[in-house]
Design an enzyme around this catalytic site. Structure first.
Site, short mmCIF file in Angstrom:
data_model
loop_
_atom_site.label_atom_id
_atom_site.label_comp_id
_atom_site.label_asym_id
_atom_site.label_seq_id
_atom_site.Cartn_x
_atom_site.Cartn_y
_atom_site.Cartn_z
N LYS A 62 0.22 98.40 28.89
CA LYS A 62 -0.76 99.18 29.64
C LYS A 62 -1.71 99.90 28.69
O LYS A 62 -2.92 99.83 28.84
CB LYS A 62 -0.01 100.17 30.54
CG LYS A 62 -0.91 101.05 31.37
CD LYS A 62 -0.11 101.92 32.31
CE LYS A 62 -1.00 102.99 32.94
NZ LYS A 62 -0.30 103.87 33.86
N GLU A 82 6.06 99.32 19.36
CA GLU A 82 6.95 98.14 19.38
C GLU A 82 6.14 96.88 19.72
O GLU A 82 6.28 95.84 19.08
CB GLU A 82 8.06 98.30 20.44
CG GLU A 82 9.10 99.36 20.12
CD GLU A 82 8.75 100.71 20.72
OE1 GLU A 82 7.55 101.00 20.91
OE2 GLU A 82 9.69 101.49 20.97
N GLY A 141 3.49 102.22 34.54
CA GLY A 141 4.12 101.10 33.82
C GLY A 141 5.32 100.54 34.57
O GLY A 141 5.48 99.33 34.72
N ARG A 142 6.18 101.43 35.06
CA ARG A 142 7.42 100.97 35.72
C ARG A 142 7.17 100.48 37.15
O ARG A 142 8.10 100.07 37.82
CB ARG A 142 8.45 102.09 35.68
CG ARG A 142 7.98 103.42 36.24
CD ARG A 142 8.97 104.53 35.89
NE ARG A 142 8.49 105.85 36.28
CZ ARG A 142 7.69 106.62 35.54
NH1 ARG A 142 7.25 106.18 34.36
NH2 ARG A 142 7.33 107.81 35.96
N GLU A 186 13.21 106.97 34.67
CA GLU A 186 11.96 107.44 34.07
C GLU A 186 11.14 108.20 35.12
O GLU A 186 10.37 109.09 34.79
CB GLU A 186 11.16 106.27 33.48
CG GLU A 186 10.10 106.70 32.48
CD GLU A 186 9.53 105.56 31.66
OE1 GLU A 186 10.00 105.33 30.53
OE2 GLU A 186 8.61 104.89 32.14
N HIS A 239 36.09 93.37 36.93
CA HIS A 239 37.10 93.22 35.89
C HIS A 239 36.80 94.11 34.70
O HIS A 239 37.35 93.90 33.61
CB HIS A 239 37.19 91.75 35.47
CG HIS A 239 37.60 90.87 36.62
ND1 HIS A 239 38.92 90.61 36.92
CD2 HIS A 239 36.86 90.28 37.59
CE1 HIS A 239 38.98 89.85 38.01
NE2 HIS A 239 37.74 89.64 38.44
N LYS A 266 9.04 109.13 20.18
CA LYS A 266 8.02 108.24 19.60
C LYS A 266 7.35 108.92 18.41
O LYS A 266 7.16 108.33 17.36
CB LYS A 266 6.94 107.94 20.65
CG LYS A 266 7.32 106.97 21.73
CD LYS A 266 6.04 106.63 22.51
CE LYS A 266 6.34 106.02 23.85
NZ LYS A 266 5.15 105.87 24.68
O1 F6P Z 1 8.68 104.32 27.62
C1 F6P Z 1 7.46 104.91 27.89
C2 F6P Z 1 6.47 103.94 28.41
O2 F6P Z 1 5.23 104.58 28.45
C3 F6P Z 1 6.83 103.35 29.77
O3 F6P Z 1 6.51 104.18 30.81
C4 F6P Z 1 6.06 102.09 29.73
O4 F6P Z 1 6.48 101.21 30.73
C5 F6P Z 1 6.36 101.62 28.33
O5 F6P Z 1 6.33 102.79 27.56
C6 F6P Z 1 5.40 100.62 27.77
O6 F6P Z 1 4.10 101.12 27.73
P1 F6P Z 1 2.86 100.17 27.54
O7 F6P Z 1 2.82 99.23 28.68
O8 F6P Z 1 1.68 101.08 27.48
O9 F6P Z 1 3.05 99.42 26.24
#
Ligand code: F6P
Length: 571
Positions: free
Chosen positions: A232, A238, A294-295, A380, A411, A535
Site C-alpha cells: 500500500k 521487508e 491494508g488488512r 491489528e 491432537h 519498525k
Molecule cells: O504491519 C503494519 C502494516 O502497515 C499493515 O497494516 C500492512 O498490512 C502491512 O504493514 C504492509 O503494509 P504495506 O502494504 O504498506 O507494505
C-alpha cells in the site's frame, strides 16, 4: 450507499459528532453506561449457567438461535446466553450507536479519525451503479476501472499473451508483500486452490528472512516469472528489500538490464511516486486508495495474484459474496444481524467472563491460512489500549485470535480447550461437501472430517458428567480425569461448499464482526500505530549488527545481545 444528498448530510452530521467526541467526550465512558452495568449484573445473576440446562429448558433453542446469511448457516445456540442476555447485549450496541457508526462507514464518513480517513473496503465490492462519496467524489467508478484493468491483465497472463522479456510465456507468479499485502491473497489462494489454473505456479514471499525468497524462486525460470510487488505504502522495508533482491535475481537470471523489468514486475499500491522510484513503470501499477486499510485490502488490486490464479470471473463471484454480507450488515435489524451477534457474543465473553482469546477452527484443509489472516484482521484492528478520545480504556479490547484447521488441532491443543482452566470461545467453520475435484475415495473421507466437526462442538458444550463416567465402569480415582465439564461456547458456521462467493461471505462476516466490537469499545479499529515503534527501532539497530556502530539509546540488555550476536556471526 444511498442518494448523494442524504449520504453527504449524514456524514457531515456524524463527523461533527465524532469531532466533538474527540474534544468533549460526549459519549459516556463505556463502563459507566447503564447498559454495561446491566450486563455485569446479569452475568452475576446467571452465575454458572449450564448449556445442558438451557437446552433442556428450551427445546427450540437449536433452531431459534440460528441465522441464515447468504450461504452461511450460523448456529449460536451453544453459547452461554439467554434471550435476556441477547437483549442486554443489543441494548449495549444501541447505546454505543454501532449502527450509527456503521452507517457513517457505508456513507464514506472519515471514521478512521486518527488517520482522518474514510473506511471503504465495502466500496471494493459494490456494484458499479452504487454511489459512495469521499470528499464529494464517487469512488465506485474508480474501483471498477481498476477491476477492469486487473481483468484485462489477468486474462493476458492466463492466456499466455503477456510474455516475459525473452518472449516466453509467464508460468510463475510471485507476490511480494507483507501483512495485508500478503495474508489476504495467500489465504484466499489456498482457500480456492481447487479453482486455480493448475498450470500456473503462484507463490507468496513476505518475510525479510532471505530464505523466504530463496525458497520461492530457487526452482523457477526467471524468463517465465512475474513478480507482483504489493505494498500500500511502497515503503515497507521487508517488501522493498525482497523486491530489490527479486529484481537482482531476475536480471542476473536473464542476463539482462533494467529494460527487462517492465515485463516481469508489476506493482499494487497507493503510492505511484514510490513505485516509479523503484523502477516499475506506473503503466504497470494497479492502484488502490488510502480509504482501504491494508488488512481490508485483498479484494482490491492487492488481490491481483489471486485473480490471475482463479480468473476474473471467480474473483468477481468472490466480490459478490462480500457484497452480499455487506448488504446484510447494512440492512438487517441488529437482532438478526450476524456481525452484530457475533461481535456482541465476543464482548460477552471478553468483557463479562474474562476470556482472553478466541479460537477459529476451520474444518477444511483449504482454510489452512484462514485463522492467520483473521489474526491480522482482528488483532491489528482491535488491539488498542486507548479509546477514540485518547483515554486509556478501562475494559478489555480485542482478544488473542488463534487456531488451525481441524482435525489437526484436536491432537494438539484441544485438550486445553476441553479440560484446561481457561474459557476459550471458538468458531467452527465447516462445509457439507468436499471440493468436486477430490477422487471418490478422498471425497468419502469428508464425512469423517465433519463427524469430528460436529462431535467436537457437542463435547465442548455438553461434556461428560462424573455420573456418566462412573456408569462406564471407570475406577473412582480416574473419574475426575475423565470428566468433561463442558460449557465451552462455540459458534458453528456451516456452508454447502467452499466457493469464491462463500469465502467472500466469510471474510466480510469477520470484517464486520470486528467493526461491531471496535464500535462498542469506542476504539479506532482502522489505525495501527502499534506496529510503528518496532519498525523504527529495527532501522536504528541494524547498523549495530552490520557495522558494530555504537547506537545511542540501546538498553543494556539489547546492547549485550547485539554484542553476542556479532560474536556468533563472526564479526
Ligand atoms: O504491519 C503494519 C502494516 O502497515 C499493515 O497494516 C500492512 O498490512 C502491512 O504493514 C504492509 O503494509 P504495506 O502494504 O504498506 O507494505
Amino acid at each position: 450507499m444511498e442518494s448523494r444528498a442524504g449520504g453527504a448530510r449524514y456524514v457531515r452530521l456524524y463527523e461533527r459528532r465524532l469531532k466533538s467526541d474527540m474534544n468533549a467526550d460526549s459519549r459516556a465512558r463505556l463502563n459507566q453506561m447503564p447498559e454495561w452495568t446491566a450486563l455485569g449484573k446479569h452475568r452475576e445473576e446467571l452465575g454458572e449457567v449450564r448449556l445442558r440446562e438451557l437446552f433442556d429448558a428450551d427445546p427450540d433453542r437449536a433452531t431459534r438461535y440460528t441465522l441464515q446469511v447468504g450461504d452461511l448457516h450460523i448456529d449460536y445456540s451453544k453459547h452461554l446466553v439467554t434471550d435476556g442476555t441477547l437483549r442486554l447485549l443489543q441494548a449495549l450496541a444501541a447505546a454505543t450507536d454501532v449502527a450509527g457508526l456503521r452507517d457513517a462507514m457505508f456513507r464514506g464518513g472519515k471514521i478512521n479519525t486518527t488517520e482522518d480517513r474514510a473506511v471503504l473496503h465495502l466500496a471494493l465490492r459494490a456494484p458499479s451503479d452504487t454511489v459512495i462519496e469521499v470528499d464529494g467524489e464517487n469512488v465506485v467508478p474508480k474501483v471498477h476501472a481498476v477491476l477492469d484493468r486487473m481483468t484485462a491483465f489477468s486474462d493476458r497472463v492466463r492466456s499466455g499473451e503477456w510474455a516475459g522479456h525473452t518472449g516466453k510465456r509467464i508460468r510463475n507468479v510471485v507476490n511480494i508483500g507483507i501483512g495485508g499485502s500478503d495474508l489476504g491473497p495467500a489465504m484466499a489462494y489456498e482457500a480456492l486452490r481447487s479453482f486455480t489454473d493448475r498450470d500456473l505456479t503462484i507463490r507468496f514471499v513476505s518475510n525479510v528472512d532471505g530464505a523466504d525468497l530463496h525458497e520461492a524462486v530457487r526452482d523457477l525460470d526467471a524468463a517465465e516469472t512475474l513478480f507482483i510487488i504489493a505494498s500500500k505504502t511502497f515503503t515497507t522495508i521487508e517488501t522493498i528489500t525482497n523486491a530489490t533482491s527479486a529484481r537482482e535475481w531476475l536480471l542476473s537470471g536473464l542476463s539482462a538490464g533494467q529494460e527487462a523489468v517492465a515485463k516481469h514486475f508489476v506493482a499494487l499500491s497507493t503510492n505511484a511516486g514510490k513505485v516509479a522510484e523503484f523502477g516499475i513503470d506506473t503503466e504497470n501499477m494497479f492502484e488502490f486508495w488510502d480509504w482501504v486499510g491494508g488488512r481490508y485490502s485483498y479484494d482490491s488490486a492487492i488481490g491481483l495474484s489471486l485473480m490471475i490464479a482463479i480468473g476474473p470471473e471467480r474473483f468477481r463471484e468472490m466480490l459478490d459474496g462480500f457484497h452480499l454480507v455487506d448488504r446484510h450488515f447494512h440492512a438487517a435489524p441488529p437482532e438478526h444481524n450476524a456481525p452484530f451477534l457475533l461481535g456482541l457474543l465476543g464482548i460477552w465473553y471478553g468483557n463479562f467472563h474474562g476470556a482472553q482469546s478466541h479460537a477459529v477452527l476451520p474444518y477444511s484443509h483449504y482454510l489452512s491460512k484462514f485463522t492467520a489472516y483473521l489474526q491480522q484482521l482482528d488483532m491489528e484492528s482491535n488491539g488498542k489500549h486507548v479509546d477514540r478520545d485518547g483515554n486509556e480504556v478501562e475494559w478489555q479490547t480485542g482478544p488473542v485470535v488463534w487456531g488451525t484447521p481441524g482435525t489437526n488441532g484436536q491432537h494438539a491443543y484441544y485438550q486445553l480447550i476441553h479440560q484446561g482452566t481457561k474459557l476459550i470461545p471458538a468458531d467452527f467453520v465447516g462445509f457439507a461437501r468436499p471440493v468436486p475435484e477430490l477422487a471418490p475415495a478422498l471425497a468419502a473421507q469428508h464425512d469423517l472430517l465433519m463427524a469430528n466437526f460436529f462431535a467436537q462442538t457437542q463435547a465442548l458444550a455438553f461434556g461428560k458428567t462424573p455420573e456418566e463416567v462412573r456408569a462406564e465402569g471407570v475406577p473412582e480415582d480416574l473419574v475426575p480425569h475423565k470428566t468433561f465439564k463442558g460449557n465451552h461456547p462455540t459458534t458453528t458456521i456451516l456452508a454447502k461448499e467452499l466457493t469464491p462467493s462463500v469465502l467472500g461471505q466469510l471474510i466480510a462476516l469477520y470484517e464486520h464482526k470486528v467493526f461491531v466490537q471496535g464500535a462498542v469499545w469506542n476504539i479506532d479499529s482502522f489505525d495501527q500505530w502499534g506496529v510503528e515503534l518496532g519498525k523504527v527501532l529495527a532501522k536504528r539497530v541494524e547498523p549495530a549488527l552490520t557495522e558494530g556502530v555504537d547506537v545511542p539509546g540501546l538498553d543494556p540488555s539489547t546492547k549485550a545481545l547485539v554484542g553476542r550476536y556479532r560474536e556468533l556471526r563472526g564479526r
